[in-house]
Scaffold this motif. Structure first.
Motif, PDB file in Angstrom:
ATOM      1  N   ARG A 100      32.877  89.811  -9.756  1.00 20.92           N
ATOM      2  CA  ARG A 100      33.503  91.134  -9.908  1.00 20.92           C
ATOM      3  C   ARG A 100      34.848  91.187  -9.175  1.00 20.92           C
ATOM      4  O   ARG A 100      35.827  91.730  -9.699  1.00 20.92           O
ATOM      5  N   CYS A 138      37.435  89.352 -11.232  1.00 25.15           N
ATOM      6  CA  CYS A 138      37.799  90.055 -12.467  1.00 25.15           C
ATOM      7  C   CYS A 138      38.534  91.365 -12.202  1.00 25.15           C
ATOM      8  O   CYS A 138      39.099  91.950 -13.139  1.00 25.15           O
ATOM      9  N   HIS A 139      38.529  91.842 -10.964  1.00 19.73           N
ATOM     10  CA  HIS A 139      39.229  93.095 -10.647  1.00 19.73           C
ATOM     11  C   HIS A 139      40.550  92.854  -9.923  1.00 19.73           C
ATOM     12  O   HIS A 139      41.284  93.812  -9.672  1.00 19.73           O
ATOM     13  N   GLN A 140      40.854  91.605  -9.611  1.00 20.52           N
ATOM     14  CA  GLN A 140      42.101  91.333  -8.914  1.00 20.52           C
ATOM     15  C   GLN A 140      43.268  91.280  -9.897  1.00 20.52           C
ATOM     16  O   GLN A 140      43.081  91.095 -11.100  1.00 20.52           O
ATOM     17  N   SER A 141      44.468  91.467  -9.387  1.00 24.80           N
ATOM     18  CA  SER A 141      45.681  91.350 -10.202  1.00 24.80           C
ATOM     19  C   SER A 141      46.221  89.935 -10.049  1.00 24.80           C
ATOM     20  O   SER A 141      46.569  89.507  -8.946  1.00 24.80           O
ATOM     21  N   HIS A 196      41.031  88.450 -19.556  1.00 29.28           N
ATOM     22  CA  HIS A 196      41.324  89.643 -18.752  1.00 29.28           C
ATOM     23  C   HIS A 196      42.267  89.306 -17.596  1.00 29.28           C
ATOM     24  O   HIS A 196      43.137  90.113 -17.240  1.00 29.28           O
ATOM     25  N   PRO A 218      45.572  91.723 -18.603  1.00 30.10           N
ATOM     26  CA  PRO A 218      44.661  92.743 -18.074  1.00 30.10           C
ATOM     27  C   PRO A 218      44.567  94.008 -18.909  1.00 30.10           C
ATOM     28  O   PRO A 218      43.607  94.769 -18.756  1.00 30.10           O
ATOM     29  N   LEU A 268      33.442  93.019 -15.349  1.00 23.10           N
ATOM     30  CA  LEU A 268      34.704  93.482 -15.908  1.00 23.10           C
ATOM     31  C   LEU A 268      34.908  94.968 -15.621  1.00 23.10           C
ATOM     32  O   LEU A 268      33.932  95.715 -15.509  1.00 23.10           O
ATOM     33  N   PRO A 269      36.152  95.422 -15.539  1.00 30.87           N
ATOM     34  CA  PRO A 269      36.388  96.868 -15.428  1.00 30.87           C
ATOM     35  C   PRO A 269      35.774  97.607 -16.607  1.00 30.87           C
ATOM     36  O   PRO A 269      35.761  97.111 -17.739  1.00 30.87           O
ATOM     37  N   GLU A 270      35.256  98.797 -16.354  1.00 31.17           N
ATOM     38  CA  GLU A 270      34.518  99.522 -17.385  1.00 31.17           C
ATOM     39  C   GLU A 270      35.377  99.872 -18.595  1.00 31.17           C
ATOM     40  O   GLU A 270      34.861  99.979 -19.712  1.00 31.17           O
TER      41      GLU A 270
END
Length: 404
Positions: free
Chosen positions: A148, A151-154, A254, A258, A312-314
């Motif tokens: 998580r 997958c949430h990092q830039s 992603h 993104p 992944l982001p929702e």
């Protein structure tokens, strides 16, 4: 090379010079099928069969042009006769798939399954074997490294384009229907099944599997893919890539793009897997010719999609259940358009009238109005699909995977 208009022009020129040339007429029919011109495809195969009544490729191809009926007894006798002759194993497989489709169309399910089984057994003789251990190894890498947090990092080097729209899932799960609905919107273009991500992931396999993506690689992957989309259309706000197998690459995509949107199509696993078994896929679908292999592959896919739901982001993914889409097409079509950030257009409800190339096995289905006869199709074949039946435990009409 996906340059169907040019191919059509060249084939048309060749047919003028050699009207009975078998390869040219076969190419004419296959191109016509991609464009939804089923009358021309039938005519091309009919011409071949007039010249050679037992042309196995023409007999197999003809069955794809429409729903067969009991009135097609002459075709049936020719096909059976041809199958009894010495044939290369690939042509034997193609003709057996066609005979399976004929018997499916006339609701003779026992004989249909018999011919599909023959087709797949023949196909095993000239295609690579499925490697379940390798599939499990790939899943282990992806679920371990694409956490998580990852997958949430830039990611440095990523590109924020909103054009990429990817439809993923198992083959035969409604990907083509979903693409056709979306591509009926004037601001959306359907590019079909693109192989870019599978090629790029294989080229950079170790970095991709371990989520070790340096800025130069991230930007290179983004630029490559956006350039591919640009070749299809320069102005569309969204361009669809409906390669189902991209479900394996969601973490990578992603990271690189993104703002890309993912649409995951789901369908009763028995209907999905049975339809795969009945389809003459290319050799890359190594699992598709054996029921035990299909069941194993499906479970690996199911596990990985559960992982992507968690990490992944929702707002990155919308999940669309085929059964709900065909029951309430307007609600789901509107939800699809809203998800990709566009204004509603009524053309999306008349998707079957949209003129565009559909170069997949669903080129006939997506040009028909919504129909529900594919729901619970597996029940017609229940006596013969033992390896698939345990997959029902993964299916719920209102399953948790739809809650997001």
């Amino acid at each position: 090379m996906r340059r169907l208009d040019e191919a059509k022009g060249l084939v048309d020129q060749l047919i003028v010079q050699a009207p009975n040339q078998s390869e040219a007429r076969t190419a004419e029919a296959e191109i016509a099928l991609d464009f939804g011109d089923f009358d021309r495809a039938q005519s091309a195969y009919h011409t071949l069969l007039q010249h050679n009544p037992h042309d196995s490729a023409a007999l197999a191809g003809f069955a794809k042009t429409r729903k067969m009926t009991l009135d097609d007894h002459e075709w049936l006798e020719r096909a059976r006769h041809c199958l009894q002759q010495p044939l290369p194993v690939k042509k034997r497989a193609e003709l057996s798939y066609a005979l399976g489709k004929y018997h499916t169309d006339i609701a003779d399910y026992a004989n249909a399954f018999h011919y599909y089984q023959q087709a797949n057994q023949a196909k095993q003789l000239f295609t690579p074997a499925y490697d379940p251990a390798n599939q499990e190894k790939i899943l282990a890498f992806l679920t371990t490294h694409y956490t998580r947090a990852v997958c949430h990092q830039s990611w440095p080097g990523c590109v924020d384009s909103k054009r990429p729209l990817l439809i993923v899932g198992m083959p035969r799960s409604g990907t083509s229907l979903t693409e056709q609905i979306l591509a009926s919107h004037p601001d959306v273009v359907g590019a079909g099944e693109l192989s870019d991500w599978s090629t790029l992931a294989e080229r950079h396999k170790q970095a991709v599997l371990r989520a070790q993506l340096d800025p130069a690689l991230v930007q290179s992957l983004a630029d490559h893919y956006l350039d591919t989309l640009h070749q299809f259309d320069q102005t569309a706000l969204r361009v669809i890539d409906k390669m189902p197998g991209n479900y394996q690459n969601l973490g990578l995509i992603h990271a690189v793009l993104p703002n890309a949107k993912f649409i995951h199509t789901l369908r009763n696993p028995l209907d999905t897997c049975l339809s795969i078994y009945f389809q003459n896929f290319n050799t890359g679908h190594t699992y598709a010719k054996d029921l035990d292999d299909i069941a194993h592959y499906y479970r690996q896919y199911h596990r990985l999609m559960e992982h992507w739901r968690q990490v992944l982001p929702e707002d990155a993914m919308l999940e669309v259940r085929y059964e709900e889409l065909v029951e309430d097409p307007e609600t789901w079509s509107r939800r699809l358009i809203d998800f990709i950030g566009l204004e509603w257009d009524d053309n999306c409800l008349n998707f079957h009238q949209t003129e565009r190339r559909v170069g997949t096995a669903s080129n006939w289905q997506v040009r028909q109005p919504i129909y529900k006869t594919s729901k619970d199709r597996w029940r017609n074949y229940e006596p013969w699909i033992g390896p698939l039946l345990p997959l029902l435990e993964l299916y719920s009409p209102m399953g948790d995977e739809m809650s997001r």
